[in-house]
Design an enzyme around this catalytic site. Structure first.
Site, PDB file in Angstrom:
ATOM      1  N   HIS A  78       8.210   6.689  -1.467  1.00  0.00           N
ATOM      2  CA  HIS A  78       7.759   5.545  -2.368  1.00  0.00           C
ATOM      3  C   HIS A  78       6.229   5.520  -2.273  1.00  0.00           C
ATOM      4  CE1 HIS A  78      11.259   3.188  -4.099  1.00  0.00           C
ATOM      5  NE2 HIS A  78      11.717   4.633  -3.742  1.00  0.00           N
TER       6      HIS A  78
ATOM      7  N   GLU B  77       2.114   1.203 -10.756  1.00  0.00           N
ATOM      8  CA  GLU B  77       3.548   0.152 -10.942  1.00  0.00           C
ATOM      9  C   GLU B  77       3.072  -0.721 -12.152  1.00  0.00           C
ATOM     10  OE1 GLU B  77       5.484  -1.240  -7.615  1.00  0.00           O
ATOM     11  OE2 GLU B  77       5.431   0.418  -6.483  1.00  0.00           O
TER      12      GLU B  77
ATOM     13  N   GLU C 146      13.058  -2.830  -9.031  1.00  0.00           N
ATOM     14  CA  GLU C 146      12.627  -3.896  -8.157  1.00  0.00           C
ATOM     15  C   GLU C 146      11.685  -4.966  -8.392  1.00  0.00           C
ATOM     16  OE1 GLU C 146      10.819  -1.618  -5.166  1.00  0.00           O
ATOM     17  OE2 GLU C 146       8.616  -2.250  -5.421  1.00  0.00           O
TER      18      GLU C 146
END
Ligand code: NOJ
Length: 658
Positions: A441, A165, A466
């Site tokens: 996820h 991420e 997000e």
């Protein structure tokens, strides 16, 4: 099997002893050549494209625990060549019919075989461990990618950031510490290269470390005991892949990774359906409501029966196939990352009437996307998985979003080491038994296994939207989405979760989605997933014209073309709806406003109605993100559209056949 091979394979196998010519595999178009040999006893490969050596002789092999090395003091004993040319149909995807045309060879050495496949736009090779070698423990993979220039630059994700991420860095090789793949190179020779892998099963993920200014070396994710891989039943490694294209868009259009995965293993795939979903999710990430239920403040809980039924109604009325609900089940109270065993996957909080909701959704033709956050505790999850999946299936529900928050699985092993790869994959096969599709996820990076197991529909492994709700840097920077298709996107579908129309963020005012609404729309075309979220609260969509695009856009495609792109600046993608004639186009830009001329030559014959959702003249992501201008015009394939994109803006177009 529903998706049988639809054109006869033309496969020829020719065996030869190792001669210089016999050691080279040439792509069907003659442009790409891979040679495997072992001068001085050291196993290596070389890649030539259109006469240029692009990968200089590069090591192959392994160091084993205990010090033995496979790939030295060796020779190529025999080469078995083959050719294939076949077409197969995807269950879902960016392209319905895929052609697998390649030249192949297996190079036999005493203790290790190398299988190579060369396509027109890239290559793959993998290692085969002969049974005679017995079970082994690998310490290090010696595979190198020794490029011939030190002035290539790479787009890469740092291995140090959990769950993939992060933003991509763009540097020369010497600035890389340890990179994830896909790693994409904008070549100083004008070419584009991507290193990744295909069919990562029962093995450790391959990262890349530089060993000099032009060489990247494989670096396998280790078990906690320092071993990289235990080889026993599975005798093949994943494919190491290298895409080689003349256009950046060619990387996105390449199907090498899927072609290197095994055909579908699910007999009846009729329950595996792409679609869109909304969810009780964005309001949680914006901290407007909680995942947990507190009897003292029940009004703060997000996943209530009443709210869920409202979302189901909205989905049913607006061509949205699914509703995700997070925080419906017991286990969210307290620090759930430290108490993962508290999660139940069958028992709901008292204000969430599970049975009523499931029946209501089914009656409305809406699929519930049932959230299973495991906090990476597979022991707790697997103890409940049969009961949970059987329960969901009993209501006719086919979708589970799994979560694996916690940087170590079961408190001890990496998600993308051999342990994590096997645990995550076990869930996918288990889900298939219960006709359940997985949105995974905190996964391991995908490698095209979705061809074999198409119920593995999408996943995260990305700095998704997000981060726009709570990230300390204020939300994803505008360049990010123009890079994503060329790195993470080359690994497979991304659950990026766009669709923001309401840019307010009262709990975290320093943070918000840094795009325009038109860019949000265009992302449905540019950033691929067969399951696409419309992330905002349905109230944000009511009465807004731009929502028509989300309602209309499909998530499954007949074909895909990248019309124009500069990695990190902009990308224009066109996709044709599967099973229909409409085309959809998405164009997005980074922080710079820009004008793009888009030739419509991808459209078929005749006249088309273009429904255009563009940034209004006064739109900008900083000050006026919601200003969308809708227009219609008639076009043909001879036209060139001039698109004006605002800062971090976009344009989304639907073309309807007249
Ligand atoms: C992180 C996931 O990416 C996100 O989608 C989810 O809402 C939270 N974990 C909670 O499971």
């Amino acid at each position: 099997m529903r998706k049988a091979i639809i054109a006869a394979a033309i496969i020829a196998i020719v065996s030869s002893c190792a001669t210089p010519a016999g050691n080279t595999v040439t792509s069907p178009d003659g442009g790409l050549k891979v040679t495997v040999d072992a001068p001085d006893g050291v196993l290596q490969y070389t890649v030539v494209k259109d006469g240029d050596t692009i990968v200089a002789p590069s090591r192959l092999g392994f160091e084993l625990m205990g010090g033995n090395v496979l790939g030295i003091h060796t020779e190529v004993l025999e080469v078995t060549h083959s050719k294939a040319d076949e077409k197969w149909e995807t269950v879902w995807g960016e392209q319905r019919i895929i052609r697998d045309r390649h030249s192949g060879a297996v190079f036999h050495t005493a203790w290790l075989d190398i299988e190579v496949r060369v396509f027109d736009d890239g290559l793959g090779f993998r290692y085969i461990f002969p049974e005679s070698l017995g079970n082994i423990a690998i310490k290090d993979e010696l595979t190198e990618f020794r490029f011939t220039r030190a002035d290539h630059t790479a787009w890469w994700l740092p291995e140090s950031v959990p769950y993939y991420e992060s933003y991509a860095d763009h540097t020369t090789f010497d600035k890389i510490d340890c990179a994830h793949t896909p790693l994409t190179i904008t070549g100083a020779d004008g070419r584009f290269y991507t290193i990744h892998e295909a069919a990562l099963l029962d093995f450790a993920k391959m990262n890349l470390v530089p060993t000099d200014a032009q060489t990247l070396k494989a670096d396998l994710v280790k078990w906690s005991d320092g071993t990289a891989v235990y080889v026993s039943d599975t005798r093949v490694t994943p494919w190491r892949t290298l895409l080689v294209t003349d256009r950046a868009g060619g990387l996105v259009e390449s199907r090498v990774m899927l072609n290197l995965n095994e055909p579908c293993k699910i007999e009846d795939t009729s329950w595996i359906k792409p679609g869109k979903y909304i969810g009780i999710w964005w309001i949680l990430h914006k901290f407007l409501y909680t995942w947990y239920y507190d009897p003292a403040t029940p009004e703060g809980h997000g996943a209530t029966t009443e709210r869920t039924m409202r979302y189901i109604d909205f989905a049913a009325d607006n061509n949205i196939q699914g509703v995700l609900v997070e925080g419906w089940n017991l286990g969210w109270n307290g620090d759930w990352t430290r108490l993962p065993a508290a999660f139940s996957f069958t028992q709901a909080y008292p204000d969430y009437d599970f049975d009523k909701i499931m029946k209501y959704a089914a009656s409305k033709g809406v699929q519930m996307i049932i959230h299973n956050e495991t906090a990476a505790d597979t022991e707790n999850y697997f103890a409940q998985i049969d009961d949970a999946y059987a329960l969901y299936q009993s209501y006719g529900m086919h979708y589970v979003k799994t979560g694996n928050v916690n940087v170590l699985m079961d408190g001890r092993e990496a998600h993308d080491g051999q342990y994590g790869v096997n645990k995550l994959h076990w869930t996918v096969e288990k889900a298939a038994q219960y006709q359940i599709c997985i949105d995974e996820h905190e996964p391991c990076i995908p490698t095209g296994v979705c061809r074999t197991w198409p119920n593995l529909m999408t996943g995260e492994a990305i700095r998704g939207q997000e981060h726009d709700a709570w990230e300390v840097d204020g939300g994803n920077k505008p360049e990010h989405q123009t890079v994503v298709p060329f790195i993470r996107g080359l690994a497979g579908p991304m659950d990026y979760t766009f669709g923001t129309f309401d840019f307010s963020n009262p709990a975290n005012p320093q943070c918000r989605t840094r795009t325009t609404v038109a860019k949000q729309l265009a992302e449905y075309v540019v950033i691929y997933s067969p399951l696409q979220m419309a992330n905002d609260d349905p109230a944000a969509y009511e009465g807004v014209k731009a929502f028509d695009f989300i309602r209309d856009v499909p998530t499954d495609w007949e074909q895909t073309k990248v019309i124009d792109a500069v990695i990190g600046d902009y990308i224009v993608t066109a996709r044709q709806e599967r099973g229909g004639s409409d085309w959809f186009l998405g164009a997005i830009t980074d922080e710079n406003a820009r004008q793009l001329s888009v030739p419509l030559s991808f459209l078929g014959k005749g006249r088309w109605l273009a429904q255009i959702y563009a940034d209004a003249p006064d739109a900008s992501y900083e000050n006026n993100p919601t200003a969308v201008e809708y227009s219609e015009r008639e076009v043909s394939s001879k036209d060139v559209l001039d698109l004006r994109l605002a800062t971090s803006g976009g344009c989304a177009i639907r073309f309807i056949k007249r």
